[in-house]
Structures are given as C-alpha cells and as structure tokens.
Write a protein that holds these residues in place. Structure first.
Motif, mmCIF file in Angstrom:
data_model
loop_
_atom_site.group_PDB
_atom_site.id
_atom_site.type_symbol
_atom_site.label_atom_id
_atom_site.label_comp_id
_atom_site.label_asym_id
_atom_site.label_seq_id
_atom_site.Cartn_x
_atom_site.Cartn_y
_atom_site.Cartn_z
ATOM 1 N N UNK A 44 3.340 -1.098 4.099
ATOM 2 C CA UNK A 44 3.053 0.298 3.763
ATOM 3 C C UNK A 44 4.309 0.952 3.204
ATOM 4 N N UNK A 45 4.175 1.644 2.068
ATOM 5 C CA UNK A 45 5.277 2.362 1.436
ATOM 6 C C UNK A 45 4.993 3.857 1.525
ATOM 7 N N UNK A 46 5.863 4.601 2.203
ATOM 8 C CA UNK A 46 5.666 6.046 2.368
ATOM 9 C C UNK A 46 7.009 6.754 2.284
ATOM 10 N N UNK A 47 6.958 8.072 2.065
ATOM 11 C CA UNK A 47 8.176 8.866 2.225
ATOM 12 C C UNK A 47 8.160 9.501 3.618
ATOM 13 N N UNK A 81 0.828 -1.209 0.000
ATOM 14 C CA UNK A 81 0.000 0.000 0.000
ATOM 15 C C UNK A 81 0.860 1.256 0.000
ATOM 16 N N UNK A 82 0.435 2.245 -0.797
ATOM 17 C CA UNK A 82 1.136 3.526 -0.832
ATOM 18 C C UNK A 82 0.139 4.663 -0.926
ATOM 19 N N UNK A 120 10.163 3.196 4.234
ATOM 20 C CA UNK A 120 10.189 4.663 4.288
ATOM 21 C C UNK A 120 11.373 5.168 3.481
ATOM 22 N N UNK A 121 11.094 6.059 2.523
ATOM 23 C CA UNK A 121 12.158 6.690 1.744
ATOM 24 C C UNK A 121 12.286 8.160 2.146
ATOM 25 N N UNK A 122 13.452 8.725 1.844
ATOM 26 C CA UNK A 122 13.710 10.127 2.197
ATOM 27 C C UNK A 122 14.565 10.776 1.119
#
Length: 297
Positions: free
Chosen positions: A192-195, A170-171, A227-229
């Motif tokens: 869950x994929x989020x920034x 999910x994003x 989590x990406x940044x």
C-alpha cells in the motif's frame, strides 16, 4: 503490441487540466499562469513513469468513444502504453481532472471520474476472458491499482482469486478516497502506498511521522506499506521492520502526480533488484525531480 506487458495499471486514465502559477494563491485569487491539458489519472501517471523506466505497462480502464477519448488513446499509444485492453464505452464520456496549483501547493482540484466508476468490473474482463488471465492461469505479475474504483469493486478485487497470484501495488486516488483501501489491507500480496494524511484516515487517528503511520497500518493488518510526508522523512514498513529515508531538498513547482511518480519509481526500482533502502531512496529522488519540474512564467 503482441507480447505480454510487464505490469498492469488499473484505474483512472483521463485528461488532466492543470492551471499553474509561480505565485502564492489564496481563495478567490486571479493571477497569471499557464493552463495545460495532459494525460493523467493515477493509472496513467504510473504507467507513463513506468514506461520512462523501460517497462511496458498495459492500461485497464474506461475511456469514452468520443473525440477526447480517441485523442487520449492516441497519446497513450505514442508514449508506449498498451491500450489494447481498455474498455471503450459508447455512452460514457472520457473522464477529466481539473486542478489549480500555486507556489504554495495545490489550491483546489475536482476529479470527474464518474465514467470509470460507472464502468465497474467491465474494465477487469481481460483478467478473466483469457486476454491477460483466466481461471487456472491468472495474472501473476505486478499490478498497479488505484483507488478511483468504487468501494464495492475494490472489495470484489480483494476477494477475487483473479488477483491472488499478482504482486498488488495499491494507492488511494486522494485523501477523500483513502478509506476505500480498507478491504485490501489484509491481502498478503499487497503493498500500500499512502501519504501521512491518507494513513491517518485509514487508521482513524493522527500520526506525527511516516514511520509512526507505517507502524499503525501494519498494526491494522497491512503486509507492507510505503508512507510519504511531503518534504519530510518517508518510511517503508513491513512486519520485519521500518526503513526510512529523507527526500532530497528541492524547490516545489508542481504537486499533481508526485505520489504516482513515487509509486512507479519504487516499483521499477524493485524490479531492477534494488533492496528496500535503495528502492525507497530512488523513488524519493524521482518524486523530487517531478515536483521540481520547470513551470512557465
């Protein structure tokens, strides 16, 4: 296509209208560049990337029975995507997304996904009517789900037995819609994929790093999070620990679709049997290739 797809991609499928320029932009700038129209939307971007990795995705979305919709379906089919389960509306136009990107990143964007939201649970009928699943024999494979669905529909998905046996990935569609994922956080079969910004919105606090954000989401009840940044270290968080990796340094020439590419590449890597460290590194490599893509001058 007659055989079952490898993965379902549920959410926005639309036309991306992107203006790009290789120079820095500020509000009100008027500069030369290129304007393109390409298939886009979170579900579409993920599906296209999965197809490039050799998987066969099926789209569950809403597309109008208009000229733009016919062209979008034709292009998706050409790319190897299964469009046989798409809800085609007679009275809703095909959705669109418009963005301006400069050398300093995304300047502004408008997502017109009103038709997808208006279609509601009609896009999920194949999971219940026997086409892709039915009571007693629900879909058990991977599902890529994007946050362009309404909060009420995402809440229904969280409660629906039709998704309880699936591998949910999910994003959010954007930081402005990140809070829509809250009902999905406690699902034991969800990743869950989020920034970093989206993680902060969901947790209602600011995080200094991806690892800190991953821990915050786990504390909120998430089973697993990525989590990406941007160009900084990314994290894969789960109750048994945090895995981190640095993205390769690249010159950024485009940003639209980077998160979707990361998510799709990560799913594909895990389907090939990669462990957490390997899958995270491969996903970051794929996202780096995407953002460093050539731009017309």
């Amino acid at each position: 296509m007659t055989s079952a797809p490898d993965i379902l991609c549920i959410g926005s499928v639309l036309w991306d209208i992107i203006g790009r320029t290789p120079v820095h932009m500020a509000a009100g700038a008027d500069v030369p560049g290129r304007i393109t129209r390409l298939p886009g939307g979170v579900a579409m971007n993920i599906a296209m990337t999965l197809a490039r990795f050799g998987l066969r995705p099926a789209l569950l979305t809403a597309i109008g029975r208009d000229a733009e919709g016919d062209a979008l379906i034709a292009e998706a089919a050409r790319l190897g995507l299964d469009c046989g389960h798409v809800y085609r509306s007679d009275d809703l136009p095909t959705d669109r997304y418009m963005a301006i990107e400069g050398a300093n990143g995304l300047i502004a964007a408008i997502a017109d996904a009103h038709s997808l939201e208006a279609a509601g649970d009609k896009i999920l009928r194949p999971l219940l009517d026997g086409a892709l699943g039915r009571p007693g024999a629900y879909w058990r494979g991977p599902v890529a789900l994007d946050g362009n669905l309404t909060l009420s529909l995402l809440a229904d998905i969280a409660a629906s037995t039709a998704f309880h046996e699936a591998d949910l990935r999910i994003a959010p569609a954007s930081p402005g819609k990140a809070e829509r994922l809250v009902p999905l956080l406690p699902l034991t079969n969800a990743t869950i994929y989020v920034n970093l910004e989206e993680a902060g919105i969901i947790c209602q606090r600011r995080f200094a790093s991806a690892a800190e954000a991953a821990n915050g989401l786990i504390d909120r009840g998430a089973r697993r999070v990525l989590v990406t940044d941007g160009a900084r270290r990314a994290a894969d968080g789960a109750p048994n620990g945090i895995v981190q990796a640095d993205p390769p340094p690249v010159l950024v020439t485009r940003v639209t679709g980077a998160g979707d590419t990361f998510m799709a590449a990560h799913i594909a890597a895990e389907r090939r049997g990669r462990n957490r460290e390997q899958a995270l590194a491969e996903a970051l490599d794929a996202a780096a290739l995407h953002v460093s893509g050539d731009i017309g001058s």
